[in-house]
Design a protein around this motif. Structure first.
Motif, PDB file in Angstrom:
ATOM      1  N   SER A 162      55.508 -40.327   2.843  1.00 10.85           N
ATOM      2  CA  SER A 162      54.142 -40.150   3.362  1.00 10.85           C
ATOM      3  C   SER A 162      53.333 -41.373   2.963  1.00 10.85           C
ATOM      4  CB  SER A 162      53.482 -38.908   2.753  1.00 10.85           C
ATOM      5  OG  SER A 162      54.069 -37.730   3.255  1.00 10.85           O
ATOM      6  N   LYS A 163      52.328 -41.724   3.787  1.00 10.22           N
ATOM      7  CA  LYS A 163      51.528 -42.911   3.473  1.00 10.22           C
ATOM      8  C   LYS A 163      50.035 -42.606   3.587  1.00 10.22           C
ATOM      9  CE  LYS A 163      54.876 -46.109   5.445  1.00 10.22           C
ATOM     10  NZ  LYS A 163      55.152 -46.913   6.614  1.00 10.22           N
ATOM     11  N   TYR A 164      49.268 -43.274   2.720  1.00  7.63           N
ATOM     12  CA  TYR A 164      47.811 -43.213   2.793  1.00  7.63           C
ATOM     13  C   TYR A 164      47.341 -44.629   3.027  1.00  7.63           C
ATOM     14  CZ  TYR A 164      43.036 -41.869   1.643  1.00  7.63           C
ATOM     15  OH  TYR A 164      41.692 -41.611   1.705  1.00  7.63           O
ATOM     16  N   LYS A 165      46.693 -44.882   4.140  1.00  8.85           N
ATOM     17  CA  LYS A 165      46.291 -46.228   4.534  1.00  8.85           C
ATOM     18  C   LYS A 165      47.450 -47.215   4.369  1.00  8.85           C
ATOM     19  CE  LYS A 165      41.345 -46.508   4.101  1.00  8.85           C
ATOM     20  NZ  LYS A 165      40.270 -47.229   3.420  1.00  8.85           N
ATOM     21  N   LYS A 166      48.567 -46.834   4.905  1.00  8.32           N
ATOM     22  CA  LYS A 166      49.791 -47.660   4.924  1.00  8.32           C
ATOM     23  C   LYS A 166      50.447 -47.857   3.550  1.00  8.32           C
ATOM     24  CE  LYS A 166      49.047 -49.656   9.302  1.00  8.32           C
ATOM     25  NZ  LYS A 166      48.260 -50.595  10.013  1.00  8.32           N
ATOM     26  N   LYS A 167      49.890 -47.252   2.508  1.00  5.98           N
ATOM     27  CA  LYS A 167      50.543 -47.349   1.191  1.00  5.98           C
ATOM     28  C   LYS A 167      51.326 -46.060   0.948  1.00  5.98           C
ATOM     29  CE  LYS A 167      48.218 -50.073  -2.119  1.00  5.98           C
ATOM     30  NZ  LYS A 167      47.290 -50.083  -3.231  1.00  5.98           N
ATOM     31  N   TYR A 168      52.527 -46.213   0.419  1.00  7.96           N
ATOM     32  CA  TYR A 168      53.345 -45.028   0.181  1.00  7.96           C
ATOM     33  C   TYR A 168      52.747 -44.121  -0.889  1.00  7.96           C
ATOM     34  CZ  TYR A 168      57.374 -46.456   2.974  1.00  7.96           C
ATOM     35  OH  TYR A 168      58.210 -46.778   4.002  1.00  7.96           O
ATOM     36  N   ALA A 169      52.882 -42.814  -0.682  1.00  3.67           N
ATOM     37  CA  ALA A 169      52.537 -41.836  -1.717  1.00  3.67           C
ATOM     38  C   ALA A 169      53.286 -42.224  -2.984  1.00  3.67           C
ATOM     39  CB  ALA A 169      52.962 -40.447  -1.275  1.00  3.67           C
ATOM     40  N   ILE A 250      65.290 -40.095   8.654  1.00  2.00           N
ATOM     41  CA  ILE A 250      65.096 -38.728   8.139  1.00  2.00           C
ATOM     42  C   ILE A 250      63.653 -38.300   8.397  1.00  2.00           C
ATOM     43  CG2 ILE A 250      65.014 -37.303   6.031  1.00  2.00           C
ATOM     44  CD1 ILE A 250      67.302 -39.087   4.898  1.00  2.00           C
ATOM     45  N   ILE A 251      62.736 -39.217   8.089  1.00  2.00           N
ATOM     46  CA  ILE A 251      61.320 -38.861   8.226  1.00  2.00           C
ATOM     47  C   ILE A 251      60.926 -38.700   9.696  1.00  2.00           C
ATOM     48  CG2 ILE A 251      58.960 -39.706   7.819  1.00  2.00           C
ATOM     49  CD1 ILE A 251      60.166 -40.720   5.103  1.00  2.00           C
ATOM     50  N   LEU A 252      61.478 -39.558  10.547  1.00  2.00           N
ATOM     51  CA  LEU A 252      61.185 -39.404  11.978  1.00  2.00           C
ATOM     52  C   LEU A 252      61.662 -38.034  12.474  1.00  2.00           C
ATOM     53  CD1 LEU A 252      61.907 -42.981  13.372  1.00  2.00           C
ATOM     54  CD2 LEU A 252      59.686 -41.844  13.168  1.00  2.00           C
ATOM     55  N   SER A 282      54.978 -37.246   6.004  1.00  2.00           N
ATOM     56  CA  SER A 282      56.443 -37.198   6.147  1.00  2.00           C
ATOM     57  C   SER A 282      56.939 -35.763   6.315  1.00  2.00           C
ATOM     58  CB  SER A 282      57.110 -37.859   4.944  1.00  2.00           C
ATOM     59  OG  SER A 282      56.755 -37.170   3.760  1.00  2.00           O
ATOM     60  N   TYR A 283      56.006 -34.800   6.320  1.00  2.00           N
ATOM     61  CA  TYR A 283      56.307 -33.400   6.652  1.00  2.00           C
ATOM     62  C   TYR A 283      57.593 -32.888   6.007  1.00  2.00           C
ATOM     63  CZ  TYR A 283      52.707 -34.104  10.217  1.00  2.00           C
ATOM     64  OH  TYR A 283      51.541 -34.384  10.882  1.00  2.00           O
ATOM     65  N   TRP A 284      57.623 -32.934   4.687  1.00  2.00           N
ATOM     66  CA  TRP A 284      58.824 -32.424   4.005  1.00  2.00           C
ATOM     67  C   TRP A 284      59.170 -31.013   4.511  1.00  2.00           C
ATOM     68  CZ3 TRP A 284      58.640 -28.973  -0.703  1.00  2.00           C
ATOM     69  CH2 TRP A 284      59.926 -28.590  -1.063  1.00  2.00           C
ATOM     70  N   LEU A 285      58.181 -30.119   4.476  1.00  2.00           N
ATOM     71  CA  LEU A 285      58.375 -28.780   5.036  1.00  2.00           C
ATOM     72  C   LEU A 285      57.232 -28.497   6.005  1.00  2.00           C
ATOM     73  CD1 LEU A 285      59.239 -26.534   1.921  1.00  2.00           C
ATOM     74  CD2 LEU A 285      60.829 -27.492   3.601  1.00  2.00           C
ATOM     75  N   THR A 286      57.562 -28.128   7.221  1.00  2.00           N
ATOM     76  CA  THR A 286      56.507 -27.682   8.130  1.00  2.00           C
ATOM     77  C   THR A 286      55.899 -26.415   7.530  1.00  2.00           C
ATOM     78  OG1 THR A 286      57.583 -28.600  10.076  1.00  2.00           O
ATOM     79  CG2 THR A 286      56.007 -26.808  10.450  1.00  2.00           C
ATOM     80  N   SER A 287      54.582 -26.432   7.376  1.00  2.00           N
ATOM     81  CA  SER A 287      53.912 -25.336   6.670  1.00  2.00           C
ATOM     82  C   SER A 287      52.732 -24.852   7.482  1.00  2.00           C
ATOM     83  CB  SER A 287      53.425 -25.823   5.297  1.00  2.00           C
ATOM     84  OG  SER A 287      54.494 -26.412   4.594  1.00  2.00           O
ATOM     85  N   ILE A 288      52.462 -23.566   7.345  1.00  2.00           N
ATOM     86  CA  ILE A 288      51.389 -22.955   8.134  1.00  2.00           C
ATOM     87  C   ILE A 288      50.493 -22.123   7.231  1.00  2.00           C
ATOM     88  CG2 ILE A 288      50.931 -21.132   9.853  1.00  2.00           C
ATOM     89  CD1 ILE A 288      53.375 -22.107  11.387  1.00  2.00           C
TER      90      ILE A 288
END
Ligand SMILES: Cc1ncc(COP(=O)(O)O)c(C=O)c1O
Length: 368
Positions: A162-169, A250-252, A282-288
């Protein structure tokens, strides 16, 4: 007979197995850390970070991260109230006081303004957890933390890529910690990583991660402080090296899965994992998170889904409600989000047919 659909499972490719087997025969004696060093190097390059330490788990990485800050006795550490136990247990085990903070309703992560209100003279650090791939509001968090000179540890166990303003978490605060548990997007079975851009923190963490031995004393069995041992093995690292090569893919695929569910369920007023212009999730788990007025019972929902051979996971219960803490304090958003939300099967081998089946089950359940 219908096959059970799990929430998560590892995808181990032929090249993962090939490198793993190579490490089994080659990763000994003078090569005792060959694959571990390579994985650390590849990982820090990928993340654009200066230093990395591979660990046996994210829990281990968090323990070393907190220890490396050398906080004063009695220090408080602020963390989100919706969290896995692994984020709070190192705080308690190291003798510090956890201070729970409510989350934002939209992204399920620590609320920066509520966090600011919790800061006092005893605050030694802040741990921000990027939940289920979502990112905390790092701009606001870092502004507050820098003003108050408080170090920030990012628990990025669930947000690799996952990224915040193009920087990785994991690269925005002072230290980032990752998990490679079998349920995660990249797995080494069990495993973790600590990354930082700060040499001082790295040197301290590296020493602590190796029984308190400094580089100079490596072969003399002379430790100069009490440390830990949370090391990764060469076999795990080989798996990590191989998996890291296809992280983008994987992330795609995780993003495709998320969008498929979201599109299939668009008729409902659900809150899905959060993304905006600053964020790449990067949506590790789709969550609702279902609407708070829906009278949702996760227990009934899970029973219904399991009857149909589909696994679903509840969100982490608020830490403040665990019997070890039993706080009476009200954390409005944490309670709403935690009790009205669930994770869906999101492993990368899930098929459209399986997702259609899951979508139809959810439609039926919520239209009742
Ligand atoms: C948010 C969070 N922090 C920490 C951890 C601990 O990771 P590990 O199991 O690698 O110790 C996890 C694991 O699932 C997690 O989800």
């Amino acid at each position: 007979m219908k096959k059970f659909i799990p929430i998560a499972k590892p995808y181990i490719s032929k090249s993962d197995i090939k490198l793993g087997i190579e490490a089994f025969s080659n990763g000994w004696n003078k090569n005792h850390s060959l694959y571990v060093n390579k994985f650390e190097n590849n990982f820090k390059k990928k993340m654009n970070s200066n230093y990395s330490i591979a660990t046996s788990s994210c829990t281990g990485a968090l323990t070393i991260a907190i220890s490396s800050l050398k906080l004063k006795k009695g220090s408080e550490i602020i963390l989100s109230n919706i969290n896995w136990i692994a984020t709070v247990s190192p705080i308690v085990n190291l003798g510090y006081k956890p201070v729970f903070c409510d989350v934002e309703y939209k992204n399920w992560c620590i609320d920066p303004s509520k966090m600011e209100n919790l800061i006092n003279k005893k605050t030694g650090a802040i741990i921000v957890t990027h939940l289920y791939g979502n990112l905390c509001d790092m701009e606001k968090i870092m502004k507050i933390a820098r003003e108050k000179k408080i170090p920030v540890i990012e628990d990025a166990a669930e947000a690799l890529g996952s990224k915040y303003k193009k920087k990785y978490a994991g690269t925005i605060g002072d230290i980032g910690c990752f998990s490679f548990h079998a349920s995660k997007s990249l797995t080494t079975g069990e495993g973790g990583m600590l990354i930082t851009n700060k040499k001082k923190i790295y040197d301290k963490a590296k020493k602590l991660s190796d029984h308190g031995r400094s580089k100079n004393n490596y072969s003399s069995y002379l430790a100069d402080e009490i440390g830990f041992k949370f090391k990764m093995t060469n076999f795990q690292a080989a798996l990590g090296i191989s998996q890291l090569k296809r992280l983008k893919k994987i992330i795609l695929r995780k993003r495709e899965i998320f969008n498929y569910y979201k599109d299939g369920l668009k008729e409902f007023n659900f809150n899905f994992n959060y993304e905006d212009k600053k964020i790449y999730n990067s949506y590790w788990l789709t969550s609702i998170c279902v609407n708070e007025n829906k009278n949702f019972s996760f227990k009934n929902f899970k029973k219904y889904m399991l009857k149909n051979k589909v696994d679903v996971r509840n969100f982490f219960p608020p830490l403040s409600k665990l019997k070890m803490f039993r706080s009476r304090k009200k954390y409005r958003n944490s309670f709403i989000v935690s009790y009205n939300s669930f994770n869906l099967p999101s492993h990368i081998e899930i098929t459209n047919k399986q997702m259609n089946m899951i979508i139809n089950l959810i439609k039926k359940y919520f239209k009742k």
